[in-house]
Design an enzyme around this catalytic site. Structure first.
Site, PDB file in Angstrom:
ATOM      1  N   GLY A   7      34.465  49.549  32.460  1.00  0.00           N
ATOM      2  CA  GLY A   7      35.998  48.991  32.736  1.00  0.00           C
ATOM      3  C   GLY A   7      37.415  48.370  31.638  1.00  0.00           C
ATOM      4  N   PHE A  10      42.714  45.037  32.987  1.00  0.00           N
ATOM      5  CA  PHE A  10      43.779  44.723  32.166  1.00  0.00           C
ATOM      6  C   PHE A  10      43.284  44.958  30.705  1.00  0.00           C
ATOM      7  CE2 PHE A  10      45.452  42.073  35.303  1.00  0.00           C
ATOM      8  CZ  PHE A  10      46.163  42.189  35.901  1.00  0.00           C
ATOM      9  N   ARG A  37      39.781  53.197  40.336  1.00  0.00           N
ATOM     10  CA  ARG A  37      41.046  52.172  39.850  1.00  0.00           C
ATOM     11  C   ARG A  37      40.845  52.910  38.138  1.00  0.00           C
ATOM     12  NH1 ARG A  37      42.326  46.788  38.300  1.00  0.00           N
ATOM     13  NH2 ARG A  37      44.045  46.964  36.001  1.00  0.00           N
ATOM     14  N   GLY A  76      33.566  43.423  33.320  1.00  0.00           N
ATOM     15  CA  GLY A  76      33.500  41.666  33.541  1.00  0.00           C
ATOM     16  C   GLY A  76      33.761  41.343  34.499  1.00  0.00           C
ATOM     17  N   ALA A 115      34.217  44.032  24.313  1.00  0.00           N
ATOM     18  CA  ALA A 115      35.419  43.135  24.589  1.00  0.00           C
ATOM     19  C   ALA A 115      35.983  41.637  25.106  1.00  0.00           C
ATOM     20  CB  ALA A 115      36.904  43.835  24.773  1.00  0.00           C
ATOM     21  N   PRO A 118      32.761  35.274  27.042  1.00  0.00           N
ATOM     22  CA  PRO A 118      32.987  34.990  25.676  1.00  0.00           C
ATOM     23  C   PRO A 118      32.088  36.082  25.414  1.00  0.00           C
ATOM     24  CG  PRO A 118      31.514  33.156  26.984  1.00  0.00           C
ATOM     25  CD  PRO A 118      32.041  34.548  27.979  1.00  0.00           C
ATOM     26  N   ARG A 151      47.169  36.645  13.807  1.00  0.00           N
ATOM     27  CA  ARG A 151      47.707  35.893  14.483  1.00  0.00           C
ATOM     28  C   ARG A 151      47.953  34.778  13.127  1.00  0.00           C
ATOM     29  NH1 ARG A 151      51.122  34.221  18.661  1.00  0.00           N
ATOM     30  NH2 ARG A 151      51.518  32.251  18.600  1.00  0.00           N
ATOM     31  N   ARG A 153      47.508  35.279  10.067  1.00  0.00           N
ATOM     32  CA  ARG A 153      48.202  35.908   9.075  1.00  0.00           C
ATOM     33  C   ARG A 153      49.361  35.801   9.445  1.00  0.00           C
ATOM     34  NH1 ARG A 153      45.559  41.664   7.697  1.00  0.00           N
ATOM     35  NH2 ARG A 153      46.510  41.711   5.742  1.00  0.00           N
ATOM     36  N   HIS A 175      35.403  32.855  18.930  1.00  0.00           N
ATOM     37  CA  HIS A 175      35.972  33.376  19.488  1.00  0.00           C
ATOM     38  C   HIS A 175      36.378  32.452  20.722  1.00  0.00           C
ATOM     39  CE1 HIS A 175      39.799  35.228  20.934  1.00  0.00           C
ATOM     40  NE2 HIS A 175      39.490  35.942  22.210  1.00  0.00           N
TER      41      HIS A 175
HETATM   42  P1  ADP Z   1      40.081  41.788  31.398  1.00  0.00           P
HETATM   43  O1  ADP Z   1      41.328  40.877  32.026  1.00  0.00           O
HETATM   44  O2  ADP Z   1      39.655  40.786  31.331  1.00  0.00           O
HETATM   45  O3  ADP Z   1      40.638  43.428  31.586  1.00  0.00           O
HETATM   46  P2  ADP Z   1      39.330  42.242  34.122  1.00  0.00           P
HETATM   47  O4  ADP Z   1      38.979  41.397  35.793  1.00  0.00           O
HETATM   48  O5  ADP Z   1      40.694  42.848  34.596  1.00  0.00           O
HETATM   49  O6  ADP Z   1      39.533  41.296  33.481  1.00  0.00           O
HETATM   50  O7  ADP Z   1      38.589  43.872  34.425  1.00  0.00           O
HETATM   51  C1  ADP Z   1      36.930  44.520  34.718  1.00  0.00           C
HETATM   52  C2  ADP Z   1      36.766  45.151  34.903  1.00  0.00           C
HETATM   53  O8  ADP Z   1      35.539  45.576  34.613  1.00  0.00           O
HETATM   54  C3  ADP Z   1      37.271  45.377  36.245  1.00  0.00           C
HETATM   55  O9  ADP Z   1      38.207  46.744  36.058  1.00  0.00           O
HETATM   56  C4  ADP Z   1      36.187  45.995  37.210  1.00  0.00           C
HETATM   57  O10 ADP Z   1      36.389  46.738  38.472  1.00  0.00           O
HETATM   58  C5  ADP Z   1      34.928  45.841  36.105  1.00  0.00           C
HETATM   59  N1  ADP Z   1      33.579  46.293  36.397  1.00  0.00           N
HETATM   60  C6  ADP Z   1      33.042  45.159  36.741  1.00  0.00           C
HETATM   61  N2  ADP Z   1      31.761  45.177  36.726  1.00  0.00           N
HETATM   62  C7  ADP Z   1      31.715  46.504  36.296  1.00  0.00           C
HETATM   63  C8  ADP Z   1      30.331  47.302  36.294  1.00  0.00           C
HETATM   64  N3  ADP Z   1      29.471  46.913  36.659  1.00  0.00           N
HETATM   65  N4  ADP Z   1      30.577  48.275  35.725  1.00  0.00           N
HETATM   66  C9  ADP Z   1      31.213  48.786  35.552  1.00  0.00           C
HETATM   67  N5  ADP Z   1      32.938  48.436  35.468  1.00  0.00           N
HETATM   68  C10 ADP Z   1      32.820  47.077  36.177  1.00  0.00           C
END
Ligand code: ADP
Length: 313
Positions: A7, A10, A37, A76, A115, A118, A151, A153, A175
């Site tokens: 994943g 960001f 990506r 996610g 990470a 929630p 934060r 601390r 969290h």
């Molecule tokens: P955050 O701000 O929490 O990093 P993002 O939406 O920017 O959230 O990043 C979530 C990442 O998770 C995206 O790049 C998305 O493509 C990736 N993602 C979603 N589902 C899956 C999956 N099944 N396997 C791998 N990556 C995934």
């Protein structure tokens, strides 16, 4: 040493970048549903290598995670308009049902560092899913309140006029909104906070504590309202946790882990000061809370428990 990030939106990409800046690990593998990506992020981060530490950053498939010591899970989906918190949780659980078994298959020795928010609930989900693949729960942890503690601390150090390194003060529990700032056990330079106040002739009263509490608890809201997402702080926190794990640093961190018989709680996954080393979670460190903090901690745990129970894992 090889570290995986599954994943790389960001948070995942920023964690990888922070690891490059800190020189944590030698090889980072980025995996994402969106392969393009992942490749673009790997190339972009790799361009920072000549200015930082000798490392390799590549994108890959789950099979490329073989040999990873730690895999950060930041995959996610984001909340759709009108979607409830529970619906979002169910969709993120579905993502983890795909992701966790594949990591377990290809990197069975890895420690899983969650990470995705929630984070406490998603860490609990990971404990359950990884357990079905033979991964012990000591090898699953979430970033929890690591960032909130940092934060706390920092702000308390600033209020005391002392470097935050000499301040020990933990944020525990969920969290999120119900987290608990444990003022009663805060120490500064080895002294209890009230002793330190006398020694330096400073006053940290209700108004100052309330202000610090709001700044810690509301930090993410404030950042999100200004720029839509938070990632630098959490990216740096993830890099630090990975460093502790791969170098067996035995640090006390307020990561999120499944608790057993701690402060009257069992089978709930939330943050407490926890000894963390090369094998993952070693144990929660005893912390003596006052009555008000104990009640707030239990209320926080109840919120996380309600969410995990609603998922029928
Ligand atoms: P955050 O701000 O929490 O990093 P993002 O939406 O920017 O959230 O990043 C979530 C990442 O998770 C995206 O790049 C998305 O493509 C990736 N993602 C979603 N589902 C899956 C999956 N099944 N396997 C791998 N990556 C995934």
């Amino acid at each position: 040493m090889k570290v995986g990030v599954v994943g790389c939106g960001f948070v995942g990409a920023t964690a990888a970048y922070a690891m490059v800046m800190d020189g944590v690990g030698r090889q980072i593998v980025l995996v994402d549903l969106d392969r393009q990506r992942a490749e673009a992020e790997a190339n972009d981060i790799m361009h920072a290598v000549p200015f930082s530490h000798p490392m390799s950053v590549v994108s890959g498939e789950y099979s490329d995670l073989a040999g990873c010591r730690v895999v950060v899970i930041a995959a996610g989906v984001s909340q759709k308009p009108g979607e409830t918190r529970l619906q979002l949780l169910e969709r993120n659980t579905a993502v983890f049902e795909k992701v966790v078994p594949q990591i377990a298959q290809h990197a069975p020795q890895a420690i899983l560092l969650v990470a995705t928010n929630p984070v406490d609930v998603m860490t609990h989900v990971t404990v359950k899913l990884a357990g079905r693949c033979g991964i012990d729960e000591s090898r699953v942890l979430g970033s929890g309140t690591t960032l909130d503690t940092a934060r706390f601390r920092t702000l308390l150090g600033r209020q005391c006029g002392i470097d935050a390194k000499h301040v020990h003060a933990y944020v525990i529990g969920e969290h999120g909104d119900s987290e608990v700032l444990t003022w009663s056990c805060a120490t500064v330079g080895g002294m209890r906070l009230n002793e330190f106040q006398k020694y330096r002739d400073i006053h940290i009263g209700v108004a100052e504590k309330t202000e610090i509490d709001q700044k810690v608890r509301g930090a993410a809201y404030e950042i999100i309202s200004g720029k839509g997402a938070t990632y630098y702080g959490i990216g740096a926190a993830l890099s630090r946790i990975v460093d502790v794990l791969i170098h067996d640093q035995r640090a006390i961190l307020t990561i999120s882990a499944r608790l057993h018989d701690v402060l009257g709680l069992s089978d709930v996954t939330i943050s407490l000061p926890t000894l963390v080393g090369g094998q993952g979670v070693i144990s929660a460190v005893p912390i003596s809370l006052n009555d008000e903090e104990t009640a707030a901690f239990h209320a926080s745990a109840a919120i996380v428990r309600e969410a995990t129970e609603s998922l029928n894992l």
